[in-house]
Design an enzyme around this catalytic site. Structure first.
Site, PDB file in Angstrom:
ATOM      1  N   ASN A  39       0.837  -1.204   0.000  1.00 41.94           N
ATOM      2  CA  ASN A  39       0.000   0.000   0.000  1.00 41.94           C
ATOM      3  C   ASN A  39       0.873   1.257   0.000  1.00 41.94           C
ATOM      4  O   ASN A  39       0.394   2.344   0.318  1.00 41.94           O
ATOM      5  CB  ASN A  39      -0.895   0.017   1.242  1.00 41.94           C
ATOM      6  CG  ASN A  39      -1.881  -1.124   1.239  1.00 41.94           C
ATOM      7  OD1 ASN A  39      -2.446  -1.460   0.193  1.00 41.94           O
ATOM      8  ND2 ASN A  39      -2.083  -1.745   2.375  1.00 41.94           N
ATOM      9  N   HIS A 125     -14.130  -1.017   5.802  1.00 40.27           N
ATOM     10  CA  HIS A 125     -13.034  -1.794   6.411  1.00 40.27           C
ATOM     11  C   HIS A 125     -13.486  -2.528   7.678  1.00 40.27           C
ATOM     12  O   HIS A 125     -14.344  -2.046   8.426  1.00 40.27           O
ATOM     13  CB  HIS A 125     -11.913  -0.815   6.752  1.00 40.27           C
ATOM     14  CG  HIS A 125     -10.633  -1.460   7.155  1.00 40.27           C
ATOM     15  ND1 HIS A 125     -10.246  -1.606   8.457  1.00 40.27           N
ATOM     16  CD2 HIS A 125      -9.630  -1.998   6.407  1.00 40.27           C
ATOM     17  CE1 HIS A 125      -9.059  -2.187   8.515  1.00 40.27           C
ATOM     18  NE2 HIS A 125      -8.658  -2.435   7.279  1.00 40.27           N
ATOM     19  N   GLU A 170     -15.805   4.796   3.367  1.00 40.91           N
ATOM     20  CA  GLU A 170     -14.405   4.997   2.999  1.00 40.91           C
ATOM     21  C   GLU A 170     -14.388   6.006   1.857  1.00 40.91           C
ATOM     22  O   GLU A 170     -15.370   6.143   1.128  1.00 40.91           O
ATOM     23  CB  GLU A 170     -13.774   3.673   2.534  1.00 40.91           C
ATOM     24  CG  GLU A 170     -13.609   2.684   3.679  1.00 40.91           C
ATOM     25  CD  GLU A 170     -12.848   1.421   3.305  1.00 40.91           C
ATOM     26  OE1 GLU A 170     -12.045   1.436   2.349  1.00 40.91           O
ATOM     27  OE2 GLU A 170     -13.051   0.408   3.989  1.00 40.91           O
ATOM     28  N   SER A 174     -10.825  -0.097  -0.250  1.00 44.07           N
ATOM     29  CA  SER A 174      -9.493  -0.715  -0.265  1.00 44.07           C
ATOM     30  C   SER A 174      -9.364  -1.912  -1.184  1.00 44.07           C
ATOM     31  O   SER A 174      -8.293  -2.159  -1.722  1.00 44.07           O
ATOM     32  CB  SER A 174      -9.095  -1.099   1.153  1.00 44.07           C
ATOM     33  OG  SER A 174     -10.115  -1.840   1.782  1.00 44.07           O
ATOM     34  N   ASP A 199     -13.356   7.568   6.132  1.00 45.12           N
ATOM     35  CA  ASP A 199     -12.066   6.920   6.365  1.00 45.12           C
ATOM     36  C   ASP A 199     -11.327   6.953   5.026  1.00 45.12           C
ATOM     37  O   ASP A 199     -11.675   6.228   4.102  1.00 45.12           O
ATOM     38  CB  ASP A 199     -12.304   5.476   6.837  1.00 45.12           C
ATOM     39  CG  ASP A 199     -10.997   4.694   6.995  1.00 45.12           C
ATOM     40  OD1 ASP A 199      -9.943   5.164   6.509  1.00 45.12           O
ATOM     41  OD2 ASP A 199     -11.040   3.599   7.592  1.00 45.12           O
ATOM     42  N   HIS A 202      -6.988   5.145   1.936  1.00 48.33           N
ATOM     43  CA  HIS A 202      -6.398   4.912   0.613  1.00 48.33           C
ATOM     44  C   HIS A 202      -6.479   6.117  -0.317  1.00 48.33           C
ATOM     45  O   HIS A 202      -5.982   6.068  -1.436  1.00 48.33           O
ATOM     46  CB  HIS A 202      -7.062   3.702  -0.056  1.00 48.33           C
ATOM     47  CG  HIS A 202      -6.853   2.442   0.714  1.00 48.33           C
ATOM     48  ND1 HIS A 202      -5.750   1.635   0.548  1.00 48.33           N
ATOM     49  CD2 HIS A 202      -7.590   1.876   1.692  1.00 48.33           C
ATOM     50  CE1 HIS A 202      -5.826   0.611   1.385  1.00 48.33           C
ATOM     51  NE2 HIS A 202      -6.929   0.731   2.086  1.00 48.33           N
ATOM     52  N   LYS A 231      -0.238   3.742   4.651  1.00 43.41           N
ATOM     53  CA  LYS A 231      -0.413   3.583   3.209  1.00 43.41           C
ATOM     54  C   LYS A 231       0.450   4.617   2.481  1.00 43.41           C
ATOM     55  O   LYS A 231       1.651   4.452   2.435  1.00 43.41           O
ATOM     56  CB  LYS A 231      -1.885   3.662   2.850  1.00 43.41           C
ATOM     57  CG  LYS A 231      -2.548   2.283   3.034  1.00 43.41           C
ATOM     58  CD  LYS A 231      -3.471   2.162   4.171  1.00 43.41           C
ATOM     59  CE  LYS A 231      -3.848   0.705   4.443  1.00 43.41           C
ATOM     60  NZ  LYS A 231      -4.894   0.595   5.438  1.00 43.41           N
TER      61      LYS A 231
HETATM   62  C1  PLP Z   1      -5.601  -0.056   6.403  1.00 39.64           C
HETATM   63  C2  PLP Z   1      -6.915   0.506   6.769  1.00 39.64           C
HETATM   64  C3  PLP Z   1      -7.248   0.768   8.102  1.00 39.64           C
HETATM   65  C4  PLP Z   1      -6.371   0.351   9.228  1.00 39.64           C
HETATM   66  O1  PLP Z   1      -5.259   1.177   9.344  1.00 39.64           O
HETATM   67  P1  PLP Z   1      -3.962   0.639  10.067  1.00 39.64           P
HETATM   68  O2  PLP Z   1      -3.195   1.866  10.346  1.00 39.64           O
HETATM   69  O3  PLP Z   1      -3.285  -0.287   9.125  1.00 39.64           O
HETATM   70  O4  PLP Z   1      -4.416  -0.058  11.319  1.00 39.64           O
HETATM   71  C5  PLP Z   1      -8.443   1.387   8.363  1.00 39.64           C
HETATM   72  N1  PLP Z   1      -9.305   1.715   7.372  1.00 39.64           N
HETATM   73  C6  PLP Z   1      -9.027   1.442   6.091  1.00 39.64           C
HETATM   74  C7  PLP Z   1     -10.013   1.814   5.044  1.00 39.64           C
HETATM   75  C8  PLP Z   1      -7.829   0.817   5.751  1.00 39.64           C
HETATM   76  O5  PLP Z   1      -7.575   0.523   4.482  1.00 39.64           O
END
Ligand code: PLP
Length: 379
Positions: A39, A125, A170, A174, A199, A202, A231
């Site tokens: 990522n 997620h 999101e 992802s 969130d 990405h 990421k």
């Molecule tokens: C990777 C991810 C997370 C978790 O983040 P980390 O810092 O890896 O714990 C949360 N939400 C989404 C959409 C993600 O892709």
């Protein structure tokens, strides 16, 4: 035999039979394998400027933060990073967390009360879905990106002086690399007087003219924005962007914040440099676009690569075992791609998850496309 042993053995055998057994593999970053599974979209994980910043931070501040933020863990680098994030992303406050997983849990657990209502995209997620299920609020999931379905659910909200509602999506999904219809979501949530939480794990760093992410690209502001540093930042950790009051509320009541050791100050120093590079080095985003077009061009059209504006390129295979076999064949040719199976994705939608990074070059893309064209043709 103790019950735990029995249970574990049965569960492991069932996993194997379903073709869903997951295996830890030690990944060697120095190998010559072409990595299309990370990522690290902007290629910052190996960036010398960031590595040096982290080293200098270690020399100056020591190895660890020594305590949770409210004790002695919150230090100048943390404060500076928070300020940099608020200015860049346009919020009053930013609060740092050790992971996106804990940031999501902290926000949902702390914000929601028993009489509240929570609406989540079905493809959110695992950290969000799990937090919603464990929160005291009533959770509804709406069909992925289906605004009519969401509006239908929102129209049934019981309005009361004690009832708050929250919609969570999101920014970039992802496992599919597609984007939420954020402008419409903002309109709908405003109309129904609900908060919108995005969130953007990405999208941050990848979308927007200085990498501000999905919301900026869509011209909206979410009430709560989650960004993660594992990421595009190439490091680790997360931040919650919100208003002054919400931040203070989280500092008082979010157990993941209060009872967890703050990230090392040296990491905050490294993150500050990553944040600056993300804003100033737009060539990394431009390169991702060029590589993306190149992949579309070189890959056999009939293979069904789903076009996206993000560096996440899913290719749905369907069957889990077949997906694993294709990934293994690619690995034999020195190419690593993500092989994603249920329960991470819906049943019968196992897929290759190809991710591009700004460290790839044209030749890497040609090699990837050639290998996939051959392997899937044979398979
Ligand atoms: C990777 C991810 C997370 C978790 O983040 P980390 O810092 O890896 O714990 C949360 N939400 C989404 C959409 C993600 O892709």
């Amino acid at each position: 035999m103790p019950l735990f042993n029995q249970r574990h053995q049965q569960a492991l055998i069932a996993r194997q039979q379903q073709g869903l057994y997951r295996q830890l593999q030690c990944h060697n970053v120095n190998s010559h394998e072409l990595n299309f599974a990370s990522n690290d979209y902007l290629g910052l994980a190996q960036e010398p400027i960031i590595i040096t910043a982290w080293q200098q931070g270690l020399a100056k501040y020591g190895a660890g933060s020594t305590a949770s933020p409210l004790v002695t863990g919150f230090q100048t680098p943390h404060a500076d990073l928070e300020q940099q994030l608020t200015e860049w992303l346009g919020y009053q406050r930013a609060l740092l967390f050790n992971s996106g997983f804990s940031a999501n849990q902290a926000v949902l657990f702390t914000l929601l009360q028993a009489q509240d209502q929570l609406f989540q995209d079905k493809l959110n997620h695992a950290s969000l879905i799990e937090a919603g299920m464990l929160s005291p609020a009533k959770m509804k999931r709406f069909v992925h990106n289906d605004m009519a379905a969401l509006q239908q659910q929102l129209s049934k909200i019981k309005v009361g002086i004690d009832t708050a509602s929250l919609v969570v999506t999101e920014g970039v999904f992802s496992m599919d690399g597609d984007c939420a219809p954020l402008a419409l979501l903002r309109e709908i949530t405003t109309q129904h007087q609900t908060w919108l939480m995005v969130d953007d794990a990405h999208g941050c760093g990848v979308l927007g003219d200085t990498g501000q992410g999905s919301c900026h690209q869509a011209g909206i502001k979410a009430d709560i924005l989650i960004i993660t540093f594992g990421k595009a930042f190439g490091i680790q950790g997360a931040a919650v962007l919100c208003s002054q009051d919400t931040a203070e509320y989280l500092v008082q009541f979010a157990r993941h914040y209060i009872y967890s050791t703050a990230m090392p100050p040296a990491q905050a120093v490294a993150l500050r440099h990553a944040c600056s590079l993300i804003q100033t080095q737009s060539w990394r985003r431009e390169k991702l676009h060029a590589l993306s077009e190149s992949l579309n061009h070189h890959l056999d059209n009939s293979l069904g690569l789903i076009p996206t504006i993000t560096p996440i390129k899913p290719m749905i295979i369907g069957d889990s075992c077949q997906t694993m076999a294709i990934a293994a064949q690619l690995q034999q040719r020195g190419i690593k791609v993500g092989a994603i199976r249920p329960p991470t994705v819906a049943p019968h939608s196992a897929r290759l998850r190809i991710t591009l990074t700004a460290n790839h070059n044209e030749d890497d893309i040609r090699q990837l496309a050639k290998a996939i064209n051959e392997v899937i043709d044979v398979g």
